[in-house]
Motif scaffolding. Structure first.
Motif, PDB file in Angstrom:
ATOM      1  N   GLY A   1     105.808  84.771 -16.266  1.00 53.08           N
ATOM      2  CA  GLY A   1     106.018  82.965 -15.231  1.00 53.08           C
ATOM      3  C   GLY A   1     104.346  82.869 -15.758  1.00 53.08           C
ATOM      4  O   GLY A   1     103.612  83.385 -16.047  1.00 53.08           O
ATOM      5  N   THR A   2     104.899  81.608 -15.119  1.00 48.98           N
ATOM      6  CA  THR A   2     104.133  80.120 -15.171  1.00 48.98           C
ATOM      7  C   THR A   2     102.964  80.160 -14.239  1.00 48.98           C
ATOM      8  O   THR A   2     103.179  80.317 -12.282  1.00 48.98           O
ATOM      9  N   VAL A   3     102.054  79.620 -13.778  1.00 49.99           N
ATOM     10  CA  VAL A   3     100.747  79.608 -12.265  1.00 49.99           C
ATOM     11  C   VAL A   3     100.286  78.143 -11.987  1.00 49.99           C
ATOM     12  O   VAL A   3     100.193  77.621 -12.939  1.00 49.99           O
ATOM     13  N   GLU A   4     101.223  78.156 -11.199  1.00 50.56           N
ATOM     14  CA  GLU A   4     100.501  76.703 -10.760  1.00 50.56           C
ATOM     15  C   GLU A   4      99.371  75.909 -11.033  1.00 50.56           C
ATOM     16  O   GLU A   4      98.499  76.931 -10.172  1.00 50.56           O
ATOM     17  N   ARG A   5      98.845  74.972 -11.257  1.00 54.61           N
ATOM     18  CA  ARG A   5      97.039  75.491 -11.755  1.00 54.61           C
ATOM     19  C   ARG A   5      97.002  74.177  -9.744  1.00 54.61           C
ATOM     20  O   ARG A   5      98.110  73.384  -9.784  1.00 54.61           O
ATOM     21  N   PRO A   6      95.585  73.485  -9.872  1.00 60.88           N
ATOM     22  CA  PRO A   6      94.958  73.543  -8.723  1.00 60.88           C
ATOM     23  C   PRO A   6      95.277  71.503  -9.167  1.00 60.88           C
ATOM     24  O   PRO A   6      94.557  71.777 -10.187  1.00 60.88           O
ATOM     25  N   PRO A   7      95.593  70.706  -8.487  1.00 60.37           N
ATOM     26  CA  PRO A   7      95.172  69.773  -9.092  1.00 60.37           C
ATOM     27  C   PRO A   7      94.162  68.761  -9.117  1.00 60.37           C
ATOM     28  O   PRO A   7      93.195  69.452  -8.707  1.00 60.37           O
ATOM     29  N   ARG A   8      93.759  67.740 -10.023  1.00 58.50           N
ATOM     30  CA  ARG A   8      92.652  67.352  -9.977  1.00 58.50           C
ATOM     31  C   ARG A   8      92.499  66.180  -9.281  1.00 58.50           C
ATOM     32  O   ARG A   8      92.916  65.947  -8.533  1.00 58.50           O
ATOM     33  N   LEU A   9      90.772  66.501  -9.202  1.00 51.76           N
ATOM     34  CA  LEU A   9      90.043  65.256  -8.018  1.00 51.76           C
ATOM     35  C   LEU A   9      90.670  64.045  -7.938  1.00 51.76           C
ATOM     36  O   LEU A   9      91.233  63.386  -7.117  1.00 51.76           O
TER      37      LEU A   9
ATOM     38  N   LEU B   1      89.904  66.830   3.269  1.00 56.57           N
ATOM     39  CA  LEU B   1      90.494  67.325   4.353  1.00 56.57           C
ATOM     40  C   LEU B   1      92.020  67.114   4.014  1.00 56.57           C
ATOM     41  O   LEU B   1      93.018  67.261   4.423  1.00 56.57           O
ATOM     42  N   MET B   2      92.196  65.886   3.446  1.00 59.31           N
ATOM     43  CA  MET B   2      93.434  65.062   2.573  1.00 59.31           C
ATOM     44  C   MET B   2      93.588  66.315   1.528  1.00 59.31           C
ATOM     45  O   MET B   2      94.614  66.883   1.612  1.00 59.31           O
ATOM     46  N   MET B   3      92.757  67.331   0.665  1.00 60.05           N
ATOM     47  CA  MET B   3      93.952  68.648   0.630  1.00 60.05           C
ATOM     48  C   MET B   3      94.434  69.237   0.847  1.00 60.05           C
ATOM     49  O   MET B   3      95.345  69.788   0.744  1.00 60.05           O
ATOM     50  N   LEU B   4      93.844  70.029   2.422  1.00 63.58           N
ATOM     51  CA  LEU B   4      94.598  70.646   3.366  1.00 63.58           C
ATOM     52  C   LEU B   4      95.867  70.394   3.390  1.00 63.58           C
ATOM     53  O   LEU B   4      96.983  71.029   3.732  1.00 63.58           O
ATOM     54  N   VAL B   5      96.281  69.024   3.872  1.00 62.62           N
ATOM     55  CA  VAL B   5      96.998  68.625   4.012  1.00 62.62           C
ATOM     56  C   VAL B   5      98.352  68.743   3.301  1.00 62.62           C
ATOM     57  O   VAL B   5      99.549  69.133   2.810  1.00 62.62           O
ATOM     58  N   ALA B   6      97.899  68.176   1.663  1.00 60.42           N
ATOM     59  CA  ALA B   6      99.410  68.419   0.922  1.00 60.42           C
ATOM     60  C   ALA B   6      98.865  69.572   0.598  1.00 60.42           C
ATOM     61  O   ALA B   6     100.059  69.508  -0.014  1.00 60.42           O
ATOM     62  N   ALA B   7      98.053  70.617   0.429  1.00 62.30           N
ATOM     63  CA  ALA B   7      97.953  72.179   0.336  1.00 62.30           C
ATOM     64  C   ALA B   7      99.285  72.017   0.868  1.00 62.30           C
ATOM     65  O   ALA B   7     100.386  73.447   1.146  1.00 62.30           O
ATOM     66  N   PHE B   8      98.990  72.247   2.427  1.00 60.45           N
ATOM     67  CA  PHE B   8     100.841  71.994   3.230  1.00 60.45           C
ATOM     68  C   PHE B   8     102.023  71.969   2.508  1.00 60.45           C
ATOM     69  O   PHE B   8     103.014  72.124   3.077  1.00 60.45           O
ATOM     70  N   SER B   9     101.687  70.598   2.526  1.00 60.43           N
ATOM     71  CA  SER B   9     103.170  69.598   1.796  1.00 60.43           C
ATOM     72  C   SER B   9     103.689  70.301   0.234  1.00 60.43           C
ATOM     73  O   SER B   9     103.351  70.805  -0.004  1.00 60.43           O
ATOM     74  N   SER B  10     102.707  68.896  -0.615  1.00 57.16           N
ATOM     75  CA  SER B  10     102.829  68.479  -1.312  1.00 57.16           C
ATOM     76  C   SER B  10     101.972  67.476  -1.967  1.00 57.16           C
ATOM     77  O   SER B  10     101.908  66.213  -1.022  1.00 57.16           O
ATOM     78  N   LYS B  11     101.161  67.988  -3.127  1.00 55.65           N
ATOM     79  CA  LYS B  11     100.548  66.657  -3.360  1.00 55.65           C
ATOM     80  C   LYS B  11     100.981  64.925  -3.514  1.00 55.65           C
ATOM     81  O   LYS B  11     100.674  63.737  -2.526  1.00 55.65           O
TER      82      LYS B  11
END
Length: 352
Positions: free
Chosen positions: A4-12, A315-325
């Motif tokens: 399977g594929t592993v979702e990569r973290p977004p870039r800054l 802080l925005m990174m955490l919010v994006a993790a809770f939903s999606s970017k």
């Protein structure tokens, strides 16, 4: 063999966009619970526009609302250098031990080890060391019973750098949640600023359990991410305390499939730090440098109340993790279009 594929973290750089300067709130709303509230479905991205006081309609009996009861202390003080009378700004960060403090100073290049800073005839401090983050370690001397009454009287609220006006005495009340009890933060858990006594009562009357954790927010909350690869960013450590009663109530609610609401990213980070197995937490105190960014599977939070944060911030990174970017970025664009107020004294978002 296929794993399977592993979702990569977004870039800054994927979180880079402009907030119009006129939307950066410089003052709080006249009434705490009268600010705008954007309701975001974190799965579909569907949006609704409400007032913060409407949030009570989204709670159900047996839900748990988790608040961070940290108290901001007026950490910004002014002193003069002994023998030169040059003015120095001293931003107290935390007390390391009795009368020994970590602080930031301005102008930093003119404050060296060995200098004495004088606040008034009764209070001074010696600069005894430098810190790795560019701050100073100060040893205070005073002829009073405690340093804290002086800090409370003469200190100014440590407003964030994007609030460009001078701090006023009103900020000591406005830049503080109504339930703040545990002194230790240099920044407010701003998602909690919207709660009024009246609103808290309405939520309790619906049969919602209100519990508290403590996470003392440090200056690192404003520290920018300087690396494109998010996995290489390191958070500053912050002190937290999860009481036994809080852990018990949350664990029982989880067992009954009730919703756990977290108010602010600080509350979320504290709870995620003390997850022990599955969807259970333990009572604990200590230091956390937990950095939450996409992709991340939340164990404790079902509903997140938060403000609109700076682009490219932790802080925005955490919010994006809770939903999606993409959903979060779309919500921010809608907020700009609808002229929501941004950052600490701004409007609010509820992610369902």
């Amino acid at each position: 063999m296929f794993f399977g594929t592993v979702e990569r973290p977004p870039r800054l750089s994927e979180f880079e966009f402009e907030i119009p300067e006129n939307l950066i709130a410089q003052n709080p709303a006249k009434t705490r619970d009268a600010c705008k509230l954007m309701i975001v479905d974190r799965e579909t991205g569907d949006l609704q526009h409400k007032k913060f006081s409407d949030i009570v309609d989204y709670f159900n009996k047996g839900d748990v609302l988790v608040l961070n009861n940290t108290k901001v202390f007026p950490a910004r003080l002014y002193a003069t250098k002994d023998k030169s009378d040059a003015k120095v700004e001293v931003f107290l960060l935390r007390e390391l031990e009795n009368d020994l403090w970590e602080a930031m100073v301005k102008p930093a290049r003119k404050v060296r080890i060995g200098n004495k800073l004088v606040f008034d005839k009764n209070i001074s401090c010696d600069v005894i060391d430098n810190t790795v983050s560019g701050g100073r370690v100060l040893r205070f001397e005073y002829n009073t019973e405690s340093l804290y009454p002086f800090i409370d009287k003469k200190g100014l609220s440590p407003l964030p750098p994007y609030i460009t006006r001078e701090s006023t005495p009103l900020d000591k009340t406005n830049y503080q949640t109504i339930y703040a009890t545990e002194r230790g933060s240099v920044a407010a858990p701003t998602a909690g600023l919207h709660f009024s006594d009246k609103l808290i009562k309405k939520i309790k009357d619906k049969g919602v359990h209100i519990v508290y954790i403590t996470l003392h927010i440090g200056l690192g909350t404003f520290r920018p991410i300087l690396v494109e690869d998010l996995t290489r960013h390191h958070m500053d450590s912050e002190y937290y305390d999860i009481p036994i009663e809080t852990a018990d109530i949350i664990n029982k609610a989880k067992a009954k499939k009730k919703k756990v609401w977290t108010v602010g990213t600080s509350t979320n980070r504290a709870l995620e730090t003390v997850v022990v197995s599955g969807f259970q937490i333990t009572s604990k105190r200590g230091w956390t440098d937990k950095f939450i960014y996409p992709p991340y599977k939340f164990k404790m939070c079902d509903r997140l109340i938060t403000n609109f944060h700076q682009p490219k911030s932790t802080l925005m990174m955490l919010v994006a993790a809770f939903s999606s970017k993409d959903i979060v970025l779309d919500a921010y664009q809608e907020a700009i279009k609808k002229k929501y107020r941004f950052y600490s004294y701004g409007d609010s978002m509820l992610l369902l």
